[in-house]
Scaffold this motif. Structure first.
Motif, PDB file in Angstrom:
ATOM      1  N   PRO A 240      64.376  97.961  39.796  1.00 42.22           N
ATOM      2  CA  PRO A 240      65.172  97.470  38.653  1.00 42.22           C
ATOM      3  C   PRO A 240      65.834  98.587  37.844  1.00 42.22           C
ATOM      4  N   LEU A 241      65.189  99.756  37.789  1.00 40.28           N
ATOM      5  CA  LEU A 241      65.774 100.865  37.018  1.00 40.28           C
ATOM      6  C   LEU A 241      66.324 101.945  37.947  1.00 40.28           C
ATOM      7  N   GLY A 242      66.305 101.670  39.254  1.00 40.87           N
ATOM      8  CA  GLY A 242      66.802 102.655  40.225  1.00 40.87           C
ATOM      9  C   GLY A 242      65.857 103.831  40.381  1.00 40.87           C
ATOM     10  N   GLU A 243      64.612 103.678  39.892  1.00 43.75           N
ATOM     11  CA  GLU A 243      63.639 104.786  39.973  1.00 43.75           C
ATOM     12  C   GLU A 243      62.423 104.352  40.776  1.00 43.75           C
ATOM     13  N   GLY A 244      61.890 105.282  41.558  1.00 43.07           N
ATOM     14  CA  GLY A 244      60.694 104.971  42.334  1.00 43.07           C
ATOM     15  C   GLY A 244      60.934 105.135  43.819  1.00 43.07           C
ATOM     16  N   ILE A 245      59.974 104.639  44.608  1.00 44.53           N
ATOM     17  CA  ILE A 245      60.007 104.815  46.068  1.00 44.53           C
ATOM     18  C   ILE A 245      59.986 103.457  46.752  1.00 44.53           C
ATOM     19  N   VAL A 246      60.919 103.277  47.689  1.00 40.09           N
ATOM     20  CA  VAL A 246      60.949 102.062  48.517  1.00 40.09           C
ATOM     21  C   VAL A 246      60.271 102.395  49.845  1.00 40.09           C
ATOM     22  N   LEU A 247      59.365 101.513  50.281  1.00 38.51           N
ATOM     23  CA  LEU A 247      58.659 101.720  51.553  1.00 38.51           C
ATOM     24  C   LEU A 247      59.086 100.683  52.580  1.00 38.51           C
ATOM     25  N   ASP A 248      59.356 101.129  53.811  1.00 43.69           N
ATOM     26  CA  ASP A 248      59.485 100.203  54.938  1.00 43.69           C
ATOM     27  C   ASP A 248      58.407 100.560  55.957  1.00 43.69           C
ATOM     28  N   PRO A 249      57.303  99.792  55.986  1.00 40.31           N
ATOM     29  CA  PRO A 249      56.211 100.128  56.907  1.00 40.31           C
ATOM     30  C   PRO A 249      56.491  99.750  58.356  1.00 40.31           C
ATOM     31  N   PHE A 250      57.552  98.965  58.625  1.00 42.78           N
ATOM     32  CA  PHE A 250      57.951  98.610  59.996  1.00 42.78           C
ATOM     33  C   PHE A 250      59.408  99.041  60.151  1.00 42.78           C
ATOM     34  N   MET A 251      59.617 100.346  60.219  1.00 37.87           N
ATOM     35  CA  MET A 251      60.968 100.916  60.030  1.00 37.87           C
ATOM     36  C   MET A 251      61.955 100.573  61.130  1.00 37.87           C
ATOM     37  N   GLY A 252      61.490 100.376  62.380  1.00 37.43           N
ATOM     38  CA  GLY A 252      62.413 100.093  63.483  1.00 37.43           C
ATOM     39  C   GLY A 252      63.455 101.177  63.603  1.00 37.43           C
ATOM     40  N   GLY A 253      64.740 100.779  63.633  1.00 41.80           N
ATOM     41  CA  GLY A 253      65.831 101.737  63.782  1.00 41.80           C
ATOM     42  C   GLY A 253      66.230 102.424  62.482  1.00 41.80           C
ATOM     43  N   GLY A 254      65.563 102.087  61.365  1.00 41.83           N
ATOM     44  CA  GLY A 254      65.783 102.837  60.123  1.00 41.83           C
ATOM     45  C   GLY A 254      66.762 102.219  59.141  1.00 41.83           C
ATOM     46  N   SER A 255      67.051 100.918  59.273  1.00 44.61           N
ATOM     47  CA  SER A 255      68.094 100.342  58.396  1.00 44.61           C
ATOM     48  C   SER A 255      67.705 100.331  56.914  1.00 44.61           C
ATOM     49  N   THR A 256      66.422 100.134  56.605  1.00 44.22           N
ATOM     50  CA  THR A 256      66.011 100.124  55.184  1.00 44.22           C
ATOM     51  C   THR A 256      66.136 101.519  54.583  1.00 44.22           C
TER      52      THR A 256
END
Ligand SMILES: C[S@@+](CC[C@H](N)C(=O)[O-])C[C@H]1O[C@@H](n2cnc3c(N)ncnc32)[C@H](O)[C@@H]1O
Length: 315
Positions: A240-256
């Motif tokens: 919401p504030l554009g701060e922090g870390i986003v996790l993708d635990p099933f990354m696949g080809g890396g789109s997230t």
């Protein structure tokens, strides 16, 4: 007076690991959002089924025919799952949700790609682990799922479809409960709400989308690659504030992770398959630098379609 200068933070990190083990090692309350597209059949990403896919032998992967000059991407067949497969799926998500709950900060959101056939099982597992269901994001996308006449009886039943043609993909939206009010949580943890598209426009629960473009599939030929045009909207909303870390635990080809780079967020991607992991590490910077216009269409691919079609393909 000495001035301490901290080293610049890395925009993203990737790990070749099983996310269950990785999550156990991760510090509690250290991730701010999860945006992910998990394996649904569980079977489809086993070594045996991946080998069948790579050999074009089908198995749980339905290899669709080529028509109107285009070869469609294979889709996993979720209708073949047995009762035992579904129980295993629920157990998998119960364990996963418990591990995610520990590492996510209070108020942190999960955006979870699902399928209308199985979403109810997964959502229940998340609620039981302590998450609140907040909404369901509808990705409007025409797929090749459903809409077929009965197999081997097309002529006998020309007016019948066995299932509706699927025109949407659900993304479950969950939140770890906030500490106090949303504003308290925003101040303390930087989470609890969703980032607005603009001052006058909140994030909405229906997003028009399209299948992943060939230019992106050329960069990352993963069978479940999600499009940047959609992923960037979802990933952006997740902090919401554009701060922090986003996790993708099933990354696949890396789109997230690529979408997070494109919107300037820190992220972490985990992938257990060696080949997909290598694919993602090469693809992330290239997917991230694709440009989109105001309507989220790809505008200026930095390399040509011809170059994209020369990238190695799994199928
Ligand atoms: C549906 S795909 C994700 C595709 C991704 N959203 C993209 O756009 O490329 C799921 C991925 O999870 C990986 N996977 C399955 N089990 C895993 C685990 N326990 N830990 C990490 N990755 C796993 C699979 O190898 C597969 O690449």
């Amino acid at each position: 007076m000495s001035l301490e200068i901290s080293p610049p933070k890395k925009l993203y990190e990737t790990f070749h690991a099983d996310c269950f083990l990785w999550l156990e090692q991760r510090e509690a309350n250290s991730i701010h959002a999860v945006v992910t597209d998990p394996p649904y059949g569980l079977k489809e990403y086993t070594s045996i089924e991946k080998e069948k896919l790579r050999q074009k032998r089908g198995g749980v992967w339905r290899i669709p025919p080529s028509f109107d000059g285009c070869m469609r991407s294979p889709l996993p067949r979720f209708t073949v799952l047995t009762k035992e497969d579904k129980s295993a799926l629920q157990r998998f998500f119960s364990q996963w949700a418990t591990k995610i709950f520990r590492v996510l900060v209070p108020g942190g959101h999960i955006f979870l790609a699902a399928t209308p056939l199985l979403s109810h099982l997964i959502y229940q597992a998340l609620e039981e682990a302590g998450f609140e269901k907040r909404s369901e994001i509808i990705r409007l996308v025409q797929t090749l799922r459903g809409g077929d006449r009965p197999k081997n009886a097309h002529e006998e039943f020309p007016d019948v479809s066995v299932m509706p043609r699927s025109c949407w993909e659900p993304w479950g939206l969950f939140r770890k409960p906030c500490e106090g009010r949303v504003q308290d949580n925003l101040r303390k943890w930087k989470t609890g709400g969703l980032r607005r598209i603009s001052e006058g426009q909140p994030f909405c629960d229906v997003i028009k989308s399209a299948p992943t473009r060939s230019i992106e599939r050329g960069i990352a030929p993963h069978p479940s690659l999600k499009p940047q045009a959609f992923m960037r909207q979802v990933v952006r909303a997740a902090l919401p504030l554009g701060e922090g870390i986003v996790l993708d635990p099933f990354m696949g080809g890396g789109s997230t992770v690529a979408a997070a780079c494109a919107v300037g967020y820190q992220s972490i991607g985990i992938e257990s398959d060696q080949e997909y992991y290598q694919m993602a590490t090469q693809a992330i910077p290239r997917l991230a630098e694709l440009s989109l216009d105001e309507s989220n269409n790809l505008v200026s691919p930095l390399f040509s379609q011809r170059e994209a079609s020369q990238q190695p393909r799994l199928f």
